[in-house]
Design a protein around this motif. Structure first.
Motif, mmCIF file in Angstrom:
data_model
loop_
_atom_site.group_PDB
_atom_site.id
_atom_site.type_symbol
_atom_site.label_atom_id
_atom_site.label_comp_id
_atom_site.label_asym_id
_atom_site.label_seq_id
_atom_site.Cartn_x
_atom_site.Cartn_y
_atom_site.Cartn_z
ATOM 1 N N ILE A 10 0.849 -1.195 0.000
ATOM 2 C CA ILE A 10 0.000 0.000 0.000
ATOM 3 C C ILE A 10 0.880 1.238 0.000
ATOM 4 N N VAL A 11 0.279 2.390 -0.318
ATOM 5 C CA VAL A 11 1.023 3.651 -0.277
ATOM 6 C C VAL A 11 1.303 4.007 1.181
ATOM 7 N N PRO A 12 2.559 4.192 1.573
ATOM 8 C CA PRO A 12 2.864 4.536 2.968
ATOM 9 C C PRO A 12 2.296 5.908 3.332
ATOM 10 N N LYS A 13 1.810 6.012 4.553
ATOM 11 C CA LYS A 13 1.217 7.269 5.012
ATOM 12 C C LYS A 13 2.097 7.999 6.018
ATOM 13 N N ARG A 14 2.946 7.265 6.720
ATOM 14 C CA ARG A 14 3.789 7.886 7.751
ATOM 15 C C ARG A 14 5.179 7.270 7.686
ATOM 16 N N LEU A 15 6.185 8.142 7.608
ATOM 17 C CA LEU A 15 7.581 7.727 7.528
ATOM 18 C C LEU A 15 8.348 8.313 8.711
ATOM 19 N N GLU A 16 9.274 7.533 9.257
ATOM 20 C CA GLU A 16 10.140 8.026 10.320
ATOM 21 C C GLU A 16 11.583 7.700 9.962
ATOM 22 N N CYS A 17 12.486 8.574 10.380
ATOM 23 C CA CYS A 17 13.908 8.365 10.087
ATOM 24 C C CYS A 17 14.732 8.677 11.326
ATOM 25 N N CYS A 61 14.644 11.552 15.662
ATOM 26 C CA CYS A 61 13.575 10.831 14.967
ATOM 27 C C CYS A 61 12.691 11.878 14.324
ATOM 28 N N VAL A 62 12.713 11.948 12.992
ATOM 29 C CA VAL A 62 11.879 12.915 12.281
ATOM 30 C C VAL A 62 10.741 12.167 11.594
ATOM 31 N N VAL A 63 9.645 12.879 11.363
ATOM 32 C CA VAL A 63 8.418 12.255 10.865
ATOM 33 C C VAL A 63 7.916 12.999 9.636
ATOM 34 N N PHE A 64 7.591 12.263 8.589
ATOM 35 C CA PHE A 64 6.941 12.804 7.399
ATOM 36 C C PHE A 64 5.622 12.057 7.210
ATOM 37 N N ASP A 65 4.592 12.810 6.839
ATOM 38 C CA ASP A 65 3.314 12.183 6.518
ATOM 39 C C ASP A 65 2.799 12.752 5.201
ATOM 40 N N SER A 66 1.511 12.641 4.957
ATOM 41 C CA SER A 66 0.955 13.070 3.667
ATOM 42 C C SER A 66 1.086 14.562 3.434
ATOM 43 N N GLU A 67 1.375 15.340 4.462
ATOM 44 C CA GLU A 67 1.522 16.784 4.323
ATOM 45 C C GLU A 67 2.984 17.225 4.363
ATOM 46 N N GLY A 68 3.898 16.271 4.411
ATOM 47 C CA GLY A 68 5.314 16.607 4.476
ATOM 48 C C GLY A 68 5.853 16.429 5.881
ATOM 49 N N ALA A 90 1.832 4.812 14.683
ATOM 50 C CA ALA A 90 2.864 3.899 14.188
ATOM 51 C C ALA A 90 3.257 4.280 12.765
ATOM 52 N N PRO A 91 4.553 4.234 12.443
ATOM 53 C CA PRO A 91 4.985 4.507 11.071
ATOM 54 C C PRO A 91 4.809 3.287 10.186
ATOM 55 N N ASP A 92 4.682 3.525 8.896
ATOM 56 C CA ASP A 92 4.653 2.430 7.929
ATOM 57 C C ASP A 92 6.075 1.985 7.581
ATOM 58 N N ILE A 93 6.991 2.962 7.520
ATOM 59 C CA ILE A 93 8.384 2.672 7.167
ATOM 60 C C ILE A 93 9.290 3.435 8.129
ATOM 61 N N VAL A 94 10.333 2.771 8.606
ATOM 62 C CA VAL A 94 11.370 3.409 9.416
ATOM 63 C C VAL A 94 12.666 3.395 8.613
ATOM 64 N N PHE A 95 13.209 4.579 8.377
ATOM 65 C CA PHE A 95 14.502 4.705 7.706
ATOM 66 C C PHE A 95 15.582 4.872 8.763
ATOM 67 N N ILE A 96 16.705 4.210 8.549
ATOM 68 C CA ILE A 96 17.852 4.303 9.443
ATOM 69 C C ILE A 96 19.025 4.870 8.650
ATOM 70 N N ASP A 97 19.540 6.011 9.096
ATOM 71 C CA ASP A 97 20.698 6.586 8.418
ATOM 72 C C ASP A 97 21.937 5.808 8.848
ATOM 73 N N GLY A 98 22.268 4.785 8.086
ATOM 74 C CA GLY A 98 23.406 3.954 8.441
ATOM 75 C C GLY A 98 23.480 2.710 7.572
ATOM 76 N N SER A 99 24.404 1.858 7.909
ATOM 77 C CA SER A 99 24.661 0.660 7.109
ATOM 78 C C SER A 99 23.936 -0.548 7.702
ATOM 79 N N THR A 100 24.335 -1.742 7.267
ATOM 80 C CA THR A 100 23.701 -2.978 7.709
ATOM 81 C C THR A 100 23.743 -3.138 9.222
ATOM 82 N N ILE A 101 24.838 -2.720 9.847
ATOM 83 C CA ILE A 101 24.983 -2.875 11.307
ATOM 84 C C ILE A 101 23.893 -2.093 12.038
#
Length: 605
Positions: A383-390, A405-412, A453-464
């Motif tokens: 589905i189209v993600p509605k909430r992203l966190e990084c 931890c920053v949050v983006f949603d449908s409004e930016g 709850a976020p749909d996707i969590v982005f981690i600024d980093g590598s596999t570790i």
């Protein structure tokens, strides 16, 4: 199903507020009424109800009421509760920050500074300003016009020679006695007149003083006054609203569908202090008058109120609104929407700003929707993600570690949902452990009911770092959140990042697409927010004197040392014998102090 007939049968006819709750116990709507029984009945007996009302009524599982003595009290209580609970079907104001003021202390030689928060200090407060940037600009201007000190009391009390501000002509150095009390008081009085908007009186007084100085051949003082007048006059002409020097807020609204923009222009003492933009939360279409009717009481229910409000549209029940707000503010209030002259010019400017900001907002929302669809395709989401966190980590050689931890949603960017975590209890520089702690704490709060709850969590980093985040979620029993690592690419160049997705953690390239650009944007925002938090934490730590870490050295003896040696650098240069010469400093204690500066690599002066 809610038994409305039984509920209405026993409902009071007094004034008050009502809260509508769904089956989960969440408040979905809050309203006020002069007659609670009549008002609540209208929701269940109105055949021409709007689709929004029909959907809302279908979700009602319970209604709670609070009785008030008057409709005025109900209006104010309604606004307070809406700001507190932010119900889905109300027009909700997103405004969770206190406003900055310019503060003038009650000191013998007063300090002028920016202030935000509770007004506990003794002195005068000028404002509010729409932003800390606007307040700081005014402080910079005042430094050039009237050099009243802006240094903290701790700095002022420990100066032994003039600082750089004095050398560049922006402070008269009262800390070392280079100006007498009477002369300093004149600059303070002029500052107050300027901040009160009494520019005409101020210029007249400066002209008289300039003539007096020239008459006694004090041409240097006369030239200084002439320069102040020359700087002041264009400022007053460009920012003056009316001859009455009044306090007012000009509020304009523009709407398009279920999106609204409100612009507030701040006028204090006849001076324009700046403007602030708001985008109230709405789930249905409202006209501008309805948005203003909801916005104004919510906005002023916990803020200082000017004596005049100028609105872009006429609102319903304006007499009730005026009476309730005036009683709350404890002073008379004028609310108008038809104005002339300078007021009309400023109102039109506010309307234009609201319309332009609304157009930009709509464009951003359309772009954001397209970016989320592109992100879905890039990451192959169902589905189209509605909430992203990084999440990102920032530190200096492992010290003062901060996670963002920053949050983006449908409004930016949803900045009210941003979070920072001060990381403790880990080995310095262990970014994986820091990510684990931050993700664990964030989702632990989620389980306790904070945010969504976020749909996707982005981690600024590598596999570790990605595996550390996955471990944190596994420990909490959370398995429905997608984790994506954003690893730096070749030469750490933007656009060459690798995405780490799935349990195999196989990197894929970010394509040049709207989704890829969104990932870069949220990663950069997390990086900025982490660095800002780390710098604030580091600055706070650097303000604590290294002398505080010396066991056996209390506050009084620390102050004595600093005064005797002229500051921390003097103490750092002192020998053990020199330190021993200070009353109350034994040789053992002197050796400890000496060792702090000469046997440790972890200090800064």
């Amino acid at each position: 199903m809610f038994d409305s007939a039984t509920f209405l049968k026993n409902l009071t006819t007094q004034a008050g507020i009502y809260k509508m709750l769904n089956v989960a116990g969440e408040i979905i709507y809050i309203g006020k009424a002069k007659n609670l029984k009549n008002r609540v009945s209208s929701y269940f007996k109105n055949p021409s109800a709007t689709p929004k009302q029909q959907v809302m009524v279908a979700k009602i599982a319970a209604i709670e009421v609070t009785v008030t003595e008057t409709e005025n009290e109900a209006l104010l209580l309604e606004c307070q509760q809406i700001k507190l609970h932010k119900p889905r079907y109300n027009i909700c104001l997103r405004d969770d920050k206190s406003y900055p003021y310019i503060f003038l202390s009650n000191h013998e030689f007063p300090q002028i500074s920016l202030h935000r928060g509770a007004k506990r200090k003794l002195g005068r407060y000028f404002g509010p300003y729409p932003s800390s940037g606007a307040a700081r600009e005014s402080l910079k201007l005042l430094q050039r016009l009237f050099p009243v000190r802006q240094c903290e009391e701790s700095v002022y009390n420990n100066r032994t020679r003039p600082c750089l501000q004095h050398q560049i002509g922006r402070c008269t150095a009262p800390c070392v006695g280079l100006i007498d009390k009477a002369s300093y008081a004149l600059d303070v009085d002029n500052t107050v007149l300027f901040l009160e908007g009494k520019g005409g009186i101020l210029i007249d007084q400066l002209v008289v003083k300039m003539d007096e100085a020239a008459a006694v051949l004090n041409f240097e003082q006369a030239a200084r006054l002439r320069d102040q007048i020359a700087r002041l006059r264009p400022l007053l002409e460009s920012a003056f609203v009316d001859g009455d020097g009044g306090d007012m807020d000009i509020i304009a609204c523009a709407t398009n569908g279920a999106v609204a923009c409100v612009q507030v222009f701040f006028i204090r003492g006849g001076q324009y202090l700046g403007n602030k933009v708001f985008f109230p939360k709405m789930v249905d279409e409202y006209d501008s008058a309805a948005v203003l009717a909801a916005f104004v009481p919510q906005y002023y229910v916990d803020k200082p109120m000017p004596r005049e409000l100028i609105l872009s549209h006429q609102v319903a029940e304006v007499a009730l609104l005026r009476e309730a707000l005036a009683a709350h503010a404890k002073h008379a209030l004028v609310i108008s929407h038809k104005v002339r002259g300078e007021r009309l010019k400023w109102l039109q400017m506010a309307v234009n700003n609201a319309e332009n900001a609304l157009l930009s907002r709509l464009a951003d929302k359309q772009n954001m929707a397209a970016r989320l669809v592109s992100l879905q395709q890039l990451l192959k989401c169902e589905i189209v993600p509605k909430r992203l966190e990084c999440f990102d980590i920032s530190h200096t050689q492992g010290k003062q570690t901060v996670a963002s931890c920053v949050v983006f949603d449908s409004e930016g960017a949803n900045k009210s949902a941003y979070r920072r975590f001060n990381i403790t209890g880990i080995t310095g520089g262990d970014d994986a452990a820091a990510i684990h702690q931050a993700v664990f704490r964030r989702f632990k709060r989620l389980q306790e009911g904070e945010q969504f709850a976020p749909d996707i969590v982005f981690i600024d980093g590598s596999t570790i770092q990605v595996r550390a985040a996955q471990k944190a979620l596994a420990e909490l029993g959370i398995n429905n959140v997608m984790i994506v690592g954003v690893a730096k690419g070749e030469r750490r160049k933007s656009g060459l990042e690798k995405l780490i997705i799935g349990t195999e953690n196989q990197p894929i390239d970010i394509t040049i697409s709207a989704g890829g650009l969104l990932i870069q944007q949220i990663r950069d925002e997390a990086h900025r927010f982490a660095i800002t938090g780390h710098r604030q934490r580091r600055a706070k730590a650097s303000k604590q004197s290294v002398l505080e870490s010396v066991s056996g050295l209390g506050a009084k003896r620390r102050q004595l040392l600093l005064k005797q040696f002229g500051g921390l650098q003097g103490v750092a240069r002192a020998s053990v014998d020199g330190l021993c010469s200070i009353d109350g400093i034994s040789r053992v204690l002197a050796q400890r102090i000496y060792d702090i500066f000469h046997h440790s690599d972890d200090h800064s002066i």
